[in-house]
Design a protein around this motif. Structure first.
Motif, short mmCIF file in Angstrom:
data_model
loop_
_atom_site.label_atom_id
_atom_site.label_comp_id
_atom_site.label_asym_id
_atom_site.label_seq_id
_atom_site.Cartn_x
_atom_site.Cartn_y
_atom_site.Cartn_z
N ILE A 26 -4.32 -45.87 -15.68
CA ILE A 26 -4.08 -47.28 -16.02
C ILE A 26 -4.63 -47.49 -17.43
CG2 ILE A 26 -4.69 -49.66 -15.47
CD1 ILE A 26 -5.33 -48.62 -12.57
N VAL A 27 -3.84 -48.09 -18.31
CA VAL A 27 -4.34 -48.43 -19.65
C VAL A 27 -4.05 -49.91 -19.88
CG1 VAL A 27 -4.25 -47.93 -22.12
CG2 VAL A 27 -3.85 -46.09 -20.48
N ARG A 28 -5.08 -50.68 -20.20
CA ARG A 28 -4.89 -52.13 -20.43
C ARG A 28 -5.69 -52.57 -21.65
NH1 ARG A 28 -5.59 -53.08 -14.11
NH2 ARG A 28 -3.42 -52.73 -13.57
N ASP A 29 -5.13 -53.56 -22.34
CA ASP A 29 -5.78 -54.11 -23.54
C ASP A 29 -6.20 -55.54 -23.21
OD1 ASP A 29 -6.49 -55.09 -26.05
OD2 ASP A 29 -4.94 -53.91 -27.07
N LEU A 30 -7.47 -55.84 -23.45
CA LEU A 30 -8.02 -57.17 -23.17
C LEU A 30 -7.10 -58.27 -23.70
CD1 LEU A 30 -10.67 -58.69 -22.23
CD2 LEU A 30 -11.43 -58.52 -24.59
N LYS A 31 -6.59 -58.09 -24.89
CA LYS A 31 -5.82 -59.18 -25.50
C LYS A 31 -4.48 -59.42 -24.78
CE LYS A 31 -3.43 -56.94 -29.42
NZ LYS A 31 -3.49 -55.56 -28.91
N MET A 45 -10.19 -56.75 -15.83
CA MET A 45 -9.43 -55.59 -16.31
C MET A 45 -9.10 -54.65 -15.16
SD MET A 45 -10.72 -55.21 -20.17
CE MET A 45 -9.12 -54.50 -20.52
N LEU A 46 -9.95 -54.64 -14.13
CA LEU A 46 -9.68 -53.90 -12.90
C LEU A 46 -10.03 -54.80 -11.73
CD1 LEU A 46 -11.26 -50.41 -13.71
CD2 LEU A 46 -8.81 -50.90 -13.49
N PHE A 81 -13.84 -54.46 -12.73
CA PHE A 81 -14.43 -54.43 -14.07
C PHE A 81 -13.90 -55.63 -14.85
CE2 PHE A 81 -14.44 -53.12 -18.56
CZ PHE A 81 -15.78 -52.80 -18.71
N ILE A 117 -14.44 -58.43 -18.28
CA ILE A 117 -15.08 -58.82 -19.54
C ILE A 117 -15.26 -60.34 -19.48
CG2 ILE A 117 -14.89 -58.93 -22.05
CD1 ILE A 117 -15.32 -56.08 -21.04
N ALA A 144 -19.84 -56.92 -20.15
CA ALA A 144 -19.01 -56.01 -19.36
C ALA A 144 -19.61 -55.95 -17.96
CB ALA A 144 -18.98 -54.62 -19.98
#
Lengths: 132, 132
Positions: A2-7, A26-27, A37, A39, A104
């Motif tokens: 899984i790849v994710r960007d906060l923005k 984010m997770l 997880f 932010i 975090a």
């Protein structure tokens, strides 16, 4: 993987906004990692009382400045980048942001995304949510 | 409540140094959180092949710039502050730091601190370590 960007998660169902804090998940439990997880950003000058009765949580300070008071012992600890606190005993606590805090956060069990902060500062357990 | 400062853990048993990366274990299995939490720094220009056969790991970029290649699919993803990747399928991968990367990492099950990176880029499971 899984790849994710906060923005990219801003203004989606994973971005929870309260008056004085926001949390980007984010997770979540549905991602199957066994933890969630987030932010979390707390506004300058804000103060928060939290009590996660059903979750363990660790919080690492990425930026900002503040303090945490353990309401069980009365002890206050300074928070600045590099400081982590872990609520290993479901510790009731007050968190203060002197400057905007970016943290975090890891939750075990993972947050499902359907919890709400109740008046006592806790999240309900997932089972309890399913009942209501 | 556990409170720890990254700088106080430097040069302790929680600070693991390799030639091209360091990892400070802010939470280990012994802390009883059900996950471990590490701040890992990868040197500018370094490249790493990892394969956590026995752990799930999420990695959030606090600072720096680089990329990750999923060796299962061949896909490469850019890494910059705010990007998280989660190895939810024990994904074999190559991580590259174009600029020094500082990453917040969560492991499930939690790392005990006794693991070593083996030649294949994996950590042994705790049970296997106990046998050797």
């Amino acid at each position: 993987m899984i790849v994710r960007d906060l923005k990219d998660l801003k203004n989606t169902h994973r971005d929870i906004a309260h008056q004085q804090w926001t949390s980007v998940r984010m997770l979540l439990a549905e991602d199957g990692m066994g933890f969630s997880f987030h932010i979390t950003t707390l506004a300058t000058g804000s103060e928060h009382q939290f009590h996660y009765k059903h979750h363990l949580e660790s919080v690492y300070c990425i930026s900002g400045r503040g303090s945490i008071t353990d309401l069980g012992t009365g002890e206050t600890h300074q928070i600045h980048p590099g400081v982590m606190y872990a609520l290993n005993a479901h510790d009731r606590h007050i968190l203060r942001a002197e400057q905007e805090l970016v943290m975090a956060c890891c939750f075990n069990p993972p947050v499902t995304g359907d919890e709400v902060h109740r008046e006592d500062g806790s999240y309900a357990p997932a089972a309890e949510l399913e009942e209501t």
